[in-house]
Design an enzyme around this catalytic site. Structure first.
Site, PDB file in Angstrom:
ATOM      1  N   HIS A  62      -2.616   7.743   6.895  1.00  0.00           N
ATOM      2  CA  HIS A  62      -1.657   8.624   6.215  1.00  0.00           C
ATOM      3  C   HIS A  62      -2.334   9.900   5.717  1.00  0.00           C
ATOM      4  CE1 HIS A  62       2.242   6.706   5.947  1.00  0.00           C
ATOM      5  NE2 HIS A  62       1.709   5.546   5.584  1.00  0.00           N
ATOM      6  N   GLN A  65       3.190   9.924   0.853  1.00  0.00           N
ATOM      7  CA  GLN A  65       4.485   9.231   0.926  1.00  0.00           C
ATOM      8  C   GLN A  65       5.363   9.508  -0.288  1.00  0.00           C
ATOM      9  OE1 GLN A  65       2.443   5.340   2.088  1.00  0.00           O
ATOM     10  NE2 GLN A  65       4.401   5.208   3.143  1.00  0.00           N
ATOM     11  N   CYS A  99       5.768   0.086   7.072  1.00  0.00           N
ATOM     12  CA  CYS A  99       5.392   1.281   6.314  1.00  0.00           C
ATOM     13  C   CYS A  99       6.616   1.712   5.527  1.00  0.00           C
ATOM     14  CB  CYS A  99       4.973   2.384   7.287  1.00  0.00           C
ATOM     15  SG  CYS A  99       4.567   3.932   6.461  1.00  0.00           S
ATOM     16  N   LEU A 100       6.437   2.005   4.244  1.00  0.00           N
ATOM     17  CA  LEU A 100       7.595   2.382   3.421  1.00  0.00           C
ATOM     18  C   LEU A 100       8.247   3.678   3.905  1.00  0.00           C
ATOM     19  CD1 LEU A 100       6.329   1.426  -0.169  1.00  0.00           C
ATOM     20  CD2 LEU A 100       7.894   0.155   1.305  1.00  0.00           C
ATOM     21  N   HIS A 114      -4.526   1.664   7.566  1.00  0.00           N
ATOM     22  CA  HIS A 114      -3.181   2.249   7.622  1.00  0.00           C
ATOM     23  C   HIS A 114      -3.042   3.402   6.617  1.00  0.00           C
ATOM     24  CE1 HIS A 114       1.366   1.951   7.937  1.00  0.00           C
ATOM     25  NE2 HIS A 114       1.228   2.562   6.780  1.00  0.00           N
ATOM     26  N   GLU A 115      -3.504   3.163   5.384  1.00  0.00           N
ATOM     27  CA  GLU A 115      -3.357   4.189   4.345  1.00  0.00           C
ATOM     28  C   GLU A 115      -4.268   5.391   4.614  1.00  0.00           C
ATOM     29  OE1 GLU A 115      -0.821   3.901   2.657  1.00  0.00           O
ATOM     30  OE2 GLU A 115      -0.484   1.767   2.932  1.00  0.00           O
ATOM     31  N   GLY A 127       0.837  -1.190   0.000  1.00  0.00           N
ATOM     32  CA  GLY A 127       0.000   0.000   0.000  1.00  0.00           C
ATOM     33  C   GLY A 127       0.874   1.241   0.000  1.00  0.00           C
TER      34      GLY A 127
HETATM   35 NI    NI Z   1       2.538   3.623   5.575  1.00  0.00          NI
END
Ligand code: NI
Length: 183
Positions: A150, A50, A104-105, A146-147, A45
């Site tokens: 963000h 991000q 998480c990236l 999660h997204e 995701g």
């Molecule tokens: Ni993330």
């Protein structure tokens, strides 16, 4: 073309994303670049913030072998991946929660247990500009939550336990320092 990932310490990650007014060529191009970036970085995701953007959108692609529940069956057998969520909203959830590891990236090499609703209902606009509804379970439900965090400027570090945050203190501090140095 893939885009650079904004890591923890980059102020864009704390911004509140802005509703997408129309699913135009720019939005479609951004979605394409977000997918390329996510696949390159081996994530499931990715939210627009991000990659330094503030559009209220994220992309998700969970492979079939990652969509298996505790019973060994597919959690979301009828959901077709990949998915682009534009202006997403959670409209309902079951009461049961699941604690599970999340990465998480924007937090390379960090994993932490996070409690999420096990099942959610969500509404969003798809990449063709059509309204959609989805019922998601397991990892897909977790990824959507999660997204969506963000897009509201909420990060993995805000969802982990206090004990975990203290344990990762040095690592997180170094990450912020390196992010700021590179800006
Ligand atoms: Ni993330």
């Amino acid at each position: 073309m893939s885009l650079p990932i904004c890591t923890y310490g980059n102020p864009v990650l704390r911004q509140k994303a802005v509703e997408v007014m129309s699913v135009n060529e720019d939005v479609r191009a951004l979605a394409k670049e977000m997918f390329e970036t996510m696949y390159l970085e081996k994530g499931v995701g990715l939210a627009a913030e991000q990659v330094g953007r503030t559009e209220r959108m994220f992309v998700i692609d969970i492979p079939a072998d990652g969509d298996i529940g505790e019973d060994g069956q597919r959690d979301n057998p009828t959901v077709e991946m990949p998915l682009v969520f534009i202006n997403p909203k959670i409209t309902g959830h079951t009461d049961d929660v699941q604690i599970g590891p999340e990465g998480c990236l924007s937090f390379p090499e960090i994993f932490a247990n996070v409690e999420r609703w096990y099942e959610v209902d969500a509404e969003f606009i798809d990449i063709d500009g059509n309204p959609q509804r989805i019922h998601a379970k397991g990892l897909l439900s977790r990824a959507i939550q999660h997204e969506l965090d963000h897009l509201d400027g909420i990060l993995l570090v805000d969802r982990m336990s206090h004990v975990k945050k203290v344990a990762l203190g040095g690592k997180l501090k170094r990450m912020v320092k390196e992010t700021k140095k590179a800006l």
